[in-house]
Design a protein around this motif. Structure first.
Motif, short mmCIF file in Angstrom:
data_model
loop_
_atom_site.label_atom_id
_atom_site.label_comp_id
_atom_site.label_asym_id
_atom_site.label_seq_id
_atom_site.Cartn_x
_atom_site.Cartn_y
_atom_site.Cartn_z
N LEU A 1 0.83 -1.20 0.00
CA LEU A 1 0.00 0.00 0.00
C LEU A 1 0.87 1.25 0.00
N ARG A 2 1.96 1.23 0.75
CA ARG A 2 2.87 2.38 0.76
C ARG A 2 3.42 2.64 -0.64
N THR A 3 3.85 1.58 -1.31
CA THR A 3 4.38 1.72 -2.67
C THR A 3 3.30 2.24 -3.62
N PHE A 4 2.09 1.69 -3.52
CA PHE A 4 0.99 2.12 -4.37
C PHE A 4 0.63 3.58 -4.14
N LEU A 5 0.43 3.96 -2.89
CA LEU A 5 0.00 5.33 -2.58
C LEU A 5 1.07 6.36 -2.95
N ALA A 6 2.33 5.98 -2.87
CA ALA A 6 3.42 6.90 -3.20
C ALA A 6 3.66 6.99 -4.71
N GLY A 7 3.12 6.03 -5.45
CA GLY A 7 3.38 5.96 -6.88
C GLY A 7 2.24 6.49 -7.73
N LYS A 8 2.25 6.09 -8.98
CA LYS A 8 1.26 6.56 -9.95
C LYS A 8 0.35 5.44 -10.46
N ALA A 9 0.57 4.20 -10.01
CA ALA A 9 -0.25 3.08 -10.49
C ALA A 9 -1.72 3.34 -10.22
N ARG A 10 -2.58 2.83 -11.09
CA ARG A 10 -4.02 3.04 -10.96
C ARG A 10 -4.65 2.08 -9.95
N SER A 11 -4.04 0.89 -9.77
CA SER A 11 -4.63 -0.05 -8.81
C SER A 11 -3.57 -0.95 -8.18
N TYR A 12 -3.95 -1.49 -7.06
CA TYR A 12 -3.08 -2.41 -6.31
C TYR A 12 -3.98 -3.44 -5.63
N GLU A 13 -3.63 -4.71 -5.79
CA GLU A 13 -4.36 -5.77 -5.11
C GLU A 13 -3.46 -6.40 -4.06
N SER A 14 -3.96 -6.43 -2.84
CA SER A 14 -3.23 -7.03 -1.73
C SER A 14 -3.91 -8.35 -1.38
N THR A 15 -3.21 -9.46 -1.65
CA THR A 15 -3.76 -10.79 -1.35
C THR A 15 -3.13 -11.29 -0.07
N ALA A 16 -3.97 -11.78 0.82
CA ALA A 16 -3.50 -12.28 2.11
C ALA A 16 -2.65 -13.53 1.93
N VAL A 17 -1.73 -13.73 2.86
CA VAL A 17 -0.85 -14.90 2.84
C VAL A 17 -1.64 -16.12 3.31
N ASP A 18 -1.56 -17.20 2.55
CA ASP A 18 -2.21 -18.47 2.86
C ASP A 18 -3.73 -18.37 2.84
N SER A 19 -4.25 -17.50 1.95
CA SER A 19 -5.69 -17.29 1.84
C SER A 19 -5.99 -16.67 0.49
N SER A 20 -7.23 -16.79 0.05
CA SER A 20 -7.62 -16.12 -1.19
C SER A 20 -8.25 -14.76 -0.93
N PHE A 21 -8.31 -14.35 0.34
CA PHE A 21 -8.87 -13.04 0.67
C PHE A 21 -7.98 -11.94 0.11
N SER A 22 -8.59 -10.98 -0.56
CA SER A 22 -7.80 -9.88 -1.11
C SER A 22 -8.61 -8.59 -1.09
N LEU A 23 -7.87 -7.50 -1.06
CA LEU A 23 -8.44 -6.16 -1.14
C LEU A 23 -7.83 -5.48 -2.37
N THR A 24 -8.66 -4.74 -3.09
CA THR A 24 -8.19 -4.00 -4.25
C THR A 24 -8.35 -2.51 -3.97
N PHE A 25 -7.30 -1.77 -4.23
CA PHE A 25 -7.29 -0.32 -4.06
C PHE A 25 -7.14 0.29 -5.45
N THR A 26 -8.09 1.15 -5.83
CA THR A 26 -8.08 1.75 -7.17
C THR A 26 -8.11 3.27 -7.04
N ARG A 27 -7.17 3.91 -7.73
CA ARG A 27 -7.05 5.37 -7.71
C ARG A 27 -7.87 5.96 -8.85
N SER A 28 -8.76 6.89 -8.54
CA SER A 28 -9.54 7.57 -9.58
C SER A 28 -8.75 8.77 -10.08
#
Length: 149
Positions: free
Chosen positions: A56-83
């Motif tokens: 999230l730090r890398t994503f928020l500091a950068g210019k990428a439009r989206s970042y998906e964080s997938t939990a370790v040993d799980s399929s749970f994930s959160l997607t962060f998308t910059r408008s």
């Protein structure tokens, strides 16, 4: 927006950086939890929080439009998308949870990670790799959040 990280109540001692736990996220548009994925929905919580902070730090500091964080040993994930206007949409499996500023998302994740670390890190051995990684990532994220203010 609010995040909560917790160690699973069924974890057996001694505590380890590989312990399972859960992520709960509540926002203006909904809520999601790794608990929603049934009995097997737990994530390796210390490692997952570390990856979330770093990614999230890398994503928020950068210019990428989206970042998906997938939990370790799980399929749970959160997607962060910059408008285009800089607002960050947080979603899980296509369901919107919240729309906040980058500073708001960072502050919410930081507060939850700090609460989690303050409550649980002392229980881990000082040389536990999960503890060391989370301490380092939290320190880096804290510096990042302070620069956003």
């Amino acid at each position: 927006m609010e995040f909560e990280f917790s160690v699973d109540e069924n974890e057996t001692p001694p505590p380890s950086g590989f312990d399972l736990g859960h992520i709960d996220v509540r926002g203006s548009d909904g809520s999601v939890s790794s608990r929603d994925r049934g009995p097997g929905g737990a994530v390796m919580i210390y490692l997952t929080v570390t990856l979330l902070l770093d990614g999230l730090r890398t994503f928020l500091a950068g210019k990428a439009r989206s970042y998906e964080s997938t939990a370790v040993d799980s399929s749970f994930s959160l997607t962060f998308t910059r408008s285009r206007d800089g607002v960050i949409a947080t979603s899980c499996r296509g369901s919107l949870v919240d729309r906040s500023s980058a500073a708001g998302v960072a502050a919410a994740v930081h507060a939850a990670a700090k609460r989690f670390a303050d409550t649980h890190l002392e229980q881990l051995p000082s040389d536990d790799a999960g503890r060391e990684d989370l301490e380092h990532s939290l320190a880096e994220f804290s510096r990042f959040v302070n620069r956003l203010r």
